[in-house]
Design an enzyme around this catalytic site. Structure first.
Site, PDB file in Angstrom:
ATOM      1  N   LYS A 138       0.911   4.003  -2.890  1.00 36.51           N
ATOM      2  CA  LYS A 138       0.493   5.374  -2.607  1.00 36.51           C
ATOM      3  C   LYS A 138       1.634   6.376  -2.797  1.00 36.51           C
ATOM      4  CE  LYS A 138      -3.833   4.468  -1.739  1.00 36.51           C
ATOM      5  NZ  LYS A 138      -4.850   4.815  -2.756  1.00 36.51           N
ATOM      6  N   TYR A 148       0.835  -1.212   0.000  1.00 34.06           N
ATOM      7  CA  TYR A 148       0.000   0.000   0.000  1.00 34.06           C
ATOM      8  C   TYR A 148       0.874   1.269   0.000  1.00 34.06           C
ATOM      9  CZ  TYR A 148      -4.123   2.820   1.402  1.00 34.06           C
ATOM     10  OH  TYR A 148      -5.153   3.727   1.488  1.00 34.06           O
TER      11      TYR A 148
END
Ligand SMILES: NC(=O)c1ccc[n+]([C@@H]2O[C@H](COP(=O)([O-])OP(=O)(O)OC[C@H]3O[C@@H](n4cnc5c(N)ncnc54)[C@H](O)[C@@H]3O)[C@@H](O)[C@H]2O)c1
Length: 249
Positions: free
Chosen positions: A156, A152
């Site tokens: 991101k 993640y």
């Protein structure tokens, strides 16, 4: 305000959470909406909540370039232009690095980062031709790194690099590209997090509360408006101050 009258706004992952809140926010300002999600029932439910607006719900997996290209072509055929793209779809598959599977890695990168690439590529030429466009992509406070979120955090952080690059390529053509890095916001994604980790993080928010999806929708409604014409390449933390970093209070 009716800042979005005759503006065509596309939102990915609009079936729940932040996507739904933004759809309602843009609808309240008279936008023409093209909403997509992998969950058909959910995206139709969001559309029903955008009362009075012209809304087209579609089932699209943003990780699939062909589905994305078809969605954009259909949207252009229906509405004739694309003014705003909100790259919101995202998933989490948390695990410690040594236990993280290839599937967990791929799922997160494919939706957040590859999906953003597919959708932006599909609208970019048209926005440049129009001489107008607003692209908003969803990073996270985790882009700086977060325990148990290798996939993640990488996705991101990738969103930030891609958003800033799109900003440079779009700048001469009236196309802006910005990112929002939300903190802890009350959505089904947050509810799916480990409860102990969530409670610990919530206790560190300087403003003393978890964010409401409307907090994000408000920031999105500004960044995607005509008024934000000179704002590009920005990563806006909307997080009640959690990214400031000090835990002394
Ligand atoms: N909620 C938070 O606290 C928080 C914090 C930081 C960042 N974010 C980011 O904000 C965005 C929205 O988060 P949320 O909390 O509303 O999440 P959510 O899980 O509540 O909703 C995400 C939506 O995306 C859809 N989706 C998933 N995979 C898809 C795909 N391949 N194609 C199209 N749609 C797909 C889901 O069906 C769902 O409707 C995400 O990018 C997330 O990473 C959220």
């Amino acid at each position: 305000m009716r800042r979005y009258e005759n503006r065509v706004v596309l939102i990915t992952g609009a079936g729940q959470g932040l996507g739904r809140a933004m759809a309602r926010r843009f609808a309240a300002e008279s936008a023409l909406l093209a909403l997509c999600d992998v969950n058909e029932a959910a995206v139709k439910e969001t559309s029903a909540e955008c009362d009075g607006s012209d809304v087209r719900p579609s089932v699209v997996n943003v990780a699939d370039a062909q589905q994305v290209d078809r969605w954009i072509a259909d949207t252009l055929a229906a509405f004739g232009r694309v003014d705003v793209l909100v790259n919101n779809a995202g998933v989490i598959r948390d695990n410690r690095l040594e236990r993280m599977t290839d599937d967990e890695w791929d799922a997160v990168i494919d939706v957040s980062l590859r999906g953003m690439f597919h959708c932006t590529r599909a609208v970019f030429a048209e926005m440049k031709r129009q001489g107008y466009g607003r692209i908003l992509s969803f990073s996270s406070m985790s882009w700086r790194g977060n325990f148990g979120q290798a996939n993640y955090a990488a996705a991101k952080a990738g969103v930030v690099g891609l958003a800033r690059t799109i900003a440079l390529e779009g700048a001469p053509h009236g196309v802006t590209s910005n990112a929002i890095a939300p903190g802890l916001i009350d959505t089904p994604m947050l509810a799916s997090m480990n409860a102990a980790a969530r409670a610990k993080l919530a206790g560190r928010v300087p403003m003393g509360r978890i964010g409401d999806p409307a907090d994000i929708a408000e920031a999105a409604a500004y960044l995607c408006s005509e008024s934000a014409a000179y704002v590009t390449g920005v990563v806006l933390d909307v997080d009640g101050g959690i990214s400031i970093g000090s835990t002394l209070r």
